[in-house]
Design a protein around this motif. Sequence first.
Motif, short mmCIF file in Angstrom:
data_model
loop_
_atom_site.label_atom_id
_atom_site.label_comp_id
_atom_site.label_asym_id
_atom_site.label_seq_id
_atom_site.Cartn_x
_atom_site.Cartn_y
_atom_site.Cartn_z
N TRP A 52 -14.18 -21.93 -38.11
CA TRP A 52 -14.76 -20.69 -37.58
C TRP A 52 -15.87 -20.19 -38.49
N ASN A 53 -15.66 -20.25 -39.78
CA ASN A 53 -16.65 -19.74 -40.74
C ASN A 53 -17.88 -20.64 -40.85
N LEU A 54 -17.81 -21.85 -40.31
CA LEU A 54 -18.98 -22.72 -40.30
C LEU A 54 -19.94 -22.36 -39.17
N LEU A 55 -19.45 -21.60 -38.17
CA LEU A 55 -20.29 -21.23 -37.03
C LEU A 55 -21.17 -20.04 -37.38
N ASP A 56 -22.35 -19.99 -36.78
CA ASP A 56 -23.18 -18.81 -36.97
C ASP A 56 -22.74 -17.73 -35.99
N ALA A 57 -23.30 -16.54 -36.09
CA ALA A 57 -22.86 -15.40 -35.29
C ALA A 57 -22.97 -15.67 -33.80
N GLY A 58 -24.08 -16.29 -33.39
CA GLY A 58 -24.26 -16.58 -31.97
C GLY A 58 -23.24 -17.57 -31.46
N GLN A 59 -22.94 -18.58 -32.25
CA GLN A 59 -21.94 -19.57 -31.86
C GLN A 59 -20.55 -18.95 -31.78
N GLN A 60 -20.26 -18.02 -32.66
CA GLN A 60 -18.95 -17.36 -32.63
C GLN A 60 -18.80 -16.52 -31.37
N VAL A 61 -19.86 -15.81 -30.99
CA VAL A 61 -19.81 -15.00 -29.76
C VAL A 61 -19.60 -15.91 -28.55
N LEU A 62 -20.33 -17.02 -28.51
CA LEU A 62 -20.21 -17.96 -27.41
C LEU A 62 -18.81 -18.59 -27.38
N TRP A 63 -18.29 -18.90 -28.56
CA TRP A 63 -16.94 -19.49 -28.64
C TRP A 63 -15.91 -18.53 -28.07
N LEU A 64 -16.01 -17.25 -28.41
CA LEU A 64 -15.06 -16.25 -27.92
C LEU A 64 -15.10 -16.15 -26.40
N ALA A 65 -16.31 -16.18 -25.84
CA ALA A 65 -16.45 -16.09 -24.38
C ALA A 65 -15.83 -17.30 -23.70
N LYS A 66 -16.09 -18.48 -24.25
CA LYS A 66 -15.53 -19.69 -23.65
C LYS A 66 -14.02 -19.77 -23.85
N ARG A 67 -13.55 -19.26 -24.97
CA ARG A 67 -12.10 -19.22 -25.22
C ARG A 67 -11.40 -18.33 -24.20
N LYS A 68 -12.01 -17.20 -23.91
CA LYS A 68 -11.44 -16.29 -22.92
C LYS A 68 -11.36 -16.96 -21.55
#
Length: 265
Positions: A118-134
């Motif tokens: 998770w900490n390797l991802l940048d802010a944009g990737q983290q936001v996108l990951w959360l959306a796809k996870r949902k």
Amino acid sequence: MLRLHTVINRSLPPIALYLTLVISAQTFAHQHSNQKHYGMGPILSQLSLTDTQQQDIKQLLSEIPLLRGERQSLKPVLRRLLQTSQWDETAVEQTLIQHQSLRQEQGLQRAIKQNQIWNLLDAGQQVLWLAKRKARLQERHSKGQSKRKNTGKRLSYLALTDQQKTAVRSIRKRAHTTADKTKSNLQIYKKTERELIQNSQFTADTWQSLNAQYQNDFLAMAVIRVKTKHDIWLLLTPEQRAKAANKRERQMQVPERRKHQHQKG
């Protein structure tokens, strides 16, 4: 329920090994493809990772300890207990508790690697990951509802009688009713754990502190699952039991064949 900010902000003493019996304790192996064991692989592939990120993730996954053999040692013991004529809950609980350190280690290693990825991802990737996870969680919920409507299919190869099918449905319904509160608690645990993993203050101690509070739920759910299998086993004829044993034997041989093929490759 302990809130996430409480877990993070309070002073945490060193914690002994705690019981984690029903978390997604995954098979760990030295393969890049096994990032799927952390529930992140399918989503990570959609995040346009840089070459550096891909190499860093591959390195993290290559450091995963091989614990599968130890975890597999629990299965034959439980199998003997669930295939007895009398239900011995005390023996089942003691068997599960004996493996608590391994389960805890698996859960902790999983959480640590998820946090590092998770900490390797940048802010944009983290936001996108959360959306796809949902979206994935919603999809799983829909599939879960559909799966519950077809719970008898997994036993179709045994050619159960109508009376057996009715009894199996009754057993499973009783198990679901018994497990409802425990399942709700574990859903809270999983949600809180995800939030903790995605927090910059994640540590092994904070994870262990959270995990410790749900040890009774982990154990209760594991016992319910074994009891359900035991009750269904009692319904089967000798011929059906032999057929079930043969199928299980074939299923156990598949991972071994894959392991040998991987070693040869």
